[in-house]
Design a protein around this motif. Structure first.
Motif, mmCIF file in Angstrom:
data_model
loop_
_atom_site.group_PDB
_atom_site.id
_atom_site.type_symbol
_atom_site.label_atom_id
_atom_site.label_comp_id
_atom_site.label_asym_id
_atom_site.label_seq_id
_atom_site.Cartn_x
_atom_site.Cartn_y
_atom_site.Cartn_z
ATOM 1 N N SER A 31 0.832 -1.202 0.000
ATOM 2 C CA SER A 31 0.000 0.000 0.000
ATOM 3 C C SER A 31 0.866 1.250 0.000
ATOM 4 N N GLU A 32 0.253 2.357 -0.397
ATOM 5 C CA GLU A 32 0.956 3.638 -0.366
ATOM 6 C C GLU A 32 1.411 3.968 1.059
ATOM 7 N N GLU A 33 0.556 3.670 2.031
ATOM 8 C CA GLU A 33 0.895 3.971 3.425
ATOM 9 C C GLU A 33 2.086 3.142 3.900
ATOM 10 N N GLN A 34 2.107 1.868 3.533
ATOM 11 C CA GLN A 34 3.212 1.014 3.958
ATOM 12 C C GLN A 34 4.512 1.406 3.256
ATOM 13 N N ALA A 35 4.423 1.763 1.983
ATOM 14 C CA ALA A 35 5.615 2.201 1.260
ATOM 15 C C ALA A 35 6.202 3.446 1.911
ATOM 16 N N ARG A 36 5.353 4.392 2.239
ATOM 17 C CA ARG A 36 5.827 5.626 2.882
ATOM 18 C C ARG A 36 6.412 5.326 4.256
ATOM 19 N N ALA A 37 5.741 4.458 5.011
ATOM 20 C CA ALA A 37 6.237 4.112 6.346
ATOM 21 C C ALA A 37 7.592 3.417 6.274
ATOM 22 N N THR A 38 7.801 2.616 5.232
ATOM 23 C CA THR A 38 9.079 1.907 5.070
ATOM 24 C C THR A 38 10.219 2.889 4.853
ATOM 25 N N ILE A 39 10.018 3.841 3.954
ATOM 26 C CA ILE A 39 11.062 4.833 3.698
ATOM 27 C C ILE A 39 11.261 5.731 4.906
ATOM 28 N N ASP A 40 10.174 6.145 5.547
ATOM 29 C CA ASP A 40 10.283 6.991 6.741
ATOM 30 C C ASP A 40 11.060 6.282 7.842
ATOM 31 N N HIS A 41 10.792 4.998 8.018
ATOM 32 C CA HIS A 41 11.468 4.264 9.078
ATOM 33 C C HIS A 41 12.951 4.087 8.743
ATOM 34 N N ALA A 42 13.256 3.829 7.472
ATOM 35 C CA ALA A 42 14.664 3.729 7.079
ATOM 36 C C ALA A 42 15.390 5.033 7.388
ATOM 37 N N TRP A 43 14.743 6.136 7.119
ATOM 38 C CA TRP A 43 15.338 7.438 7.434
ATOM 39 C C TRP A 43 15.587 7.561 8.939
ATOM 40 N N SER A 44 14.613 7.154 9.732
ATOM 41 C CA SER A 44 14.760 7.264 11.189
ATOM 42 C C SER A 44 15.872 6.374 11.718
ATOM 43 N N ARG A 45 16.192 5.284 11.000
ATOM 44 C CA ARG A 45 17.273 4.386 11.411
ATOM 45 C C ARG A 45 18.623 4.800 10.824
ATOM 46 N N GLY A 46 18.657 5.890 10.104
ATOM 47 C CA GLY A 46 19.926 6.416 9.628
ATOM 48 C C GLY A 46 20.268 6.128 8.182
ATOM 49 N N VAL A 47 19.399 5.443 7.456
ATOM 50 C CA VAL A 47 19.672 5.154 6.035
ATOM 51 C C VAL A 47 19.556 6.452 5.237
ATOM 52 N N ARG A 48 20.568 6.707 4.412
ATOM 53 C CA ARG A 48 20.557 7.920 3.586
ATOM 54 C C ARG A 48 20.864 7.624 2.118
ATOM 55 N N TYR A 49 20.912 6.359 1.758
ATOM 56 C CA TYR A 49 21.089 6.000 0.358
ATOM 57 C C TYR A 49 19.896 5.162 -0.083
ATOM 58 N N PHE A 50 19.258 5.579 -1.166
ATOM 59 C CA PHE A 50 18.056 4.922 -1.683
ATOM 60 C C PHE A 50 18.241 4.647 -3.175
ATOM 61 N N ASP A 51 17.848 3.431 -3.603
ATOM 62 C CA ASP A 51 18.026 3.028 -4.993
ATOM 63 C C ASP A 51 16.696 2.620 -5.599
ATOM 64 N N THR A 52 16.410 3.152 -6.787
ATOM 65 C CA THR A 52 15.174 2.844 -7.489
ATOM 66 C C THR A 52 15.473 2.648 -8.970
ATOM 67 N N ALA A 53 14.429 2.485 -9.778
ATOM 68 C CA ALA A 53 14.588 2.300 -11.225
ATOM 69 C C ALA A 53 13.218 2.397 -11.882
ATOM 70 N N PRO A 54 13.165 2.837 -13.147
ATOM 71 C CA PRO A 54 11.887 2.836 -13.858
ATOM 72 C C PRO A 54 11.237 1.457 -13.894
ATOM 73 N N LEU A 55 12.054 0.411 -14.017
ATOM 74 C CA LEU A 55 11.519 -0.944 -14.124
ATOM 75 C C LEU A 55 10.745 -1.368 -12.893
ATOM 76 N N TYR A 56 11.102 -0.876 -11.720
ATOM 77 C CA TYR A 56 10.502 -1.349 -10.477
ATOM 78 C C TYR A 56 9.050 -0.894 -10.372
ATOM 79 N N GLY A 57 8.164 -1.848 -10.587
ATOM 80 C CA GLY A 57 6.747 -1.519 -10.565
ATOM 81 C C GLY A 57 6.324 -0.643 -11.719
ATOM 82 N N TYR A 58 7.147 -0.619 -12.788
ATOM 83 C CA TYR A 58 6.854 0.183 -13.980
ATOM 84 C C TYR A 58 6.559 1.639 -13.613
ATOM 85 N N GLY A 59 7.501 2.234 -12.889
ATOM 86 C CA GLY A 59 7.397 3.633 -12.486
ATOM 87 C C GLY A 59 6.882 3.838 -11.088
ATOM 88 N N HIS A 60 6.276 2.802 -10.507
ATOM 89 C CA HIS A 60 5.669 2.901 -9.179
ATOM 90 C C HIS A 60 6.705 3.250 -8.115
#
Length: 338
Positions: A31-60
């Motif tokens: 869900s959109e809420e879970q996706a946002r919570a995942t990134i927010d929590h990674a930020w709170s744990r100190g993660v500052r590098y994020f990797d994505t791609a057009p292929l992943y979920g076809y832009g999602h």
């Protein structure tokens, strides 16, 4: 969550990076809420590098990453995306542009075979391979629009294996130009093949490479050429696929190894690895996450997560103490090459 320099660039990445394929519906919808919570929590744990791609979920993935990071200080995080596939309406071919050495390449401009493991994604969209100069420029522009950013920190050429001559002749020089223009901070290539990445380092002016599944507790082929070459040339290596698609997270019957059912031999080896780790009270998944970072060319380990709990699992794995005696035992028993 230590930050380290990305090779010779001014960019920094945290030792743990968050792979954003899972939040785009990899294997099951998120869900959109879970996706946002995942990134927010990674930020709170100190993660500052994020990797994505057009292929992943076809832009999602890119759209969700853009929304989740929109309120974060831009200088505080490093984001990578990829070029080489355009997202087009199903049945719409991308024009074939200046294909180099066509006889050595897969068909250009035709849609890629459907990837059935994406859930909850927009229907009627198909990825189309395009490593031409114009295709790379279009891909980056479309990614920036989905991310709602003015620039990306790292742009990787994505899976060029079957299009390598054109990727080197057109995609790499185009990224070099975009880097000079400030549209991207660093450029690289992402692939599952250590041999492909070694050739790309030799023939292109790369800052980094993203290696999936080829420097793990079960597969150390990258030691043959890629890692020594990257170290000698100051090219940073980001290690992904450290669980070899699941077996090093939980080596049980029926598990996958490199996205196929694990053979009895590979499963037995993974279980033997787990037994050695257990002698030192270290979970196998912890050893799997930390192992690539022992090589000086590797600056970051990329782990995908689809929930805050999975983020915690990855952060705990990379920060847990591992005695040096474990690595010695794994080497002495022939599991790892020094």
């Amino acid at each position: 969550m230590q930050r380290v320099a990305l090779g010779r660039t001014d960019l920094e990445v945290t030792r743990l990076g968050l792979g954003l394929a899972p939040i785009a519906g990899l294997y099951s919808a998120v869900s959109e809420e879970q996706a946002r919570a995942t990134i927010d929590h990674a930020w709170s744990r100190g993660v500052r590098y994020f990797d994505t791609a057009p292929l992943y979920g076809y832009g999602h993935s890119e759209r969700r990453a853009g929304r989740a990071l929109a309120d974060r200080p831009r200088a505080e995080f490093t984001l990578s995306t990829k070029v080489g596939r355009l997202l087009r309406a199903a049945g719409e071919d991308a024009p074939a542009r200046g294909v180099t050495e066509r006889s050595e390449e897969a068909p250009q401009g035709a849609p890629e075979a459907a990837q059935e493991f994406w859930s909850g994604v927009e229907q009627g969209i198909a990825p189309v391979f395009d490593f031409s100069a114009a295709g790379v420029a279009s891909s980056l522009a479309e990614s920036l629009d989905r991310l709602n950013l003015s620039h990306v920190d790292i742009a990787f050429i994505h899976d060029p294996d079957d299009h390598l001559p054109q990727a080197l002749a057109e995609a790499a020089p185009t990224l070099e130009r975009l880097r000079a223009e400030g549209r991207v901070g660093a450029i690289g290539v992402g692939a599952n093949s250590a041999e492909v990445l070694a050739r790309c380092i030799r023939e292109a002016d790369l800052d980094c490479v993203l290696l999936a599944g080829r420097y793990t507790l079960l597969d150390q082929v990258a030691l043959d050429e890629l890692l020594p070459l990257a170290q000698a040339r100051g090219v940073a290596v980001i290690a992904a696929g450290v669980f070899n698609s699941g077996i090093l997270a939980d080596p049980r019957p029926g598990v996958t190894y490199n996205y196929e059912p694990a053979t009895a031999e590979i499963l037995a080896r993974a279980q033997a690895l787990r037994e050695v780790c257990a002698r030192f009270d270290v979970p196998l998944r912890t050893a799997a996450v930390q192992f690539p970072l022992r090589h000086p060319a590797v600056v970051s380990v990329l782990v995908g997560a689809r929930s805050p709990a999975e983020v915690d699992d990855a952060v705990d794995a990379i920060t847990a103490p591992v005695p040096a005696a474990l690595w010695t035992a794994l080497a002495d028993e022939g599991f790892i090459r020094e």
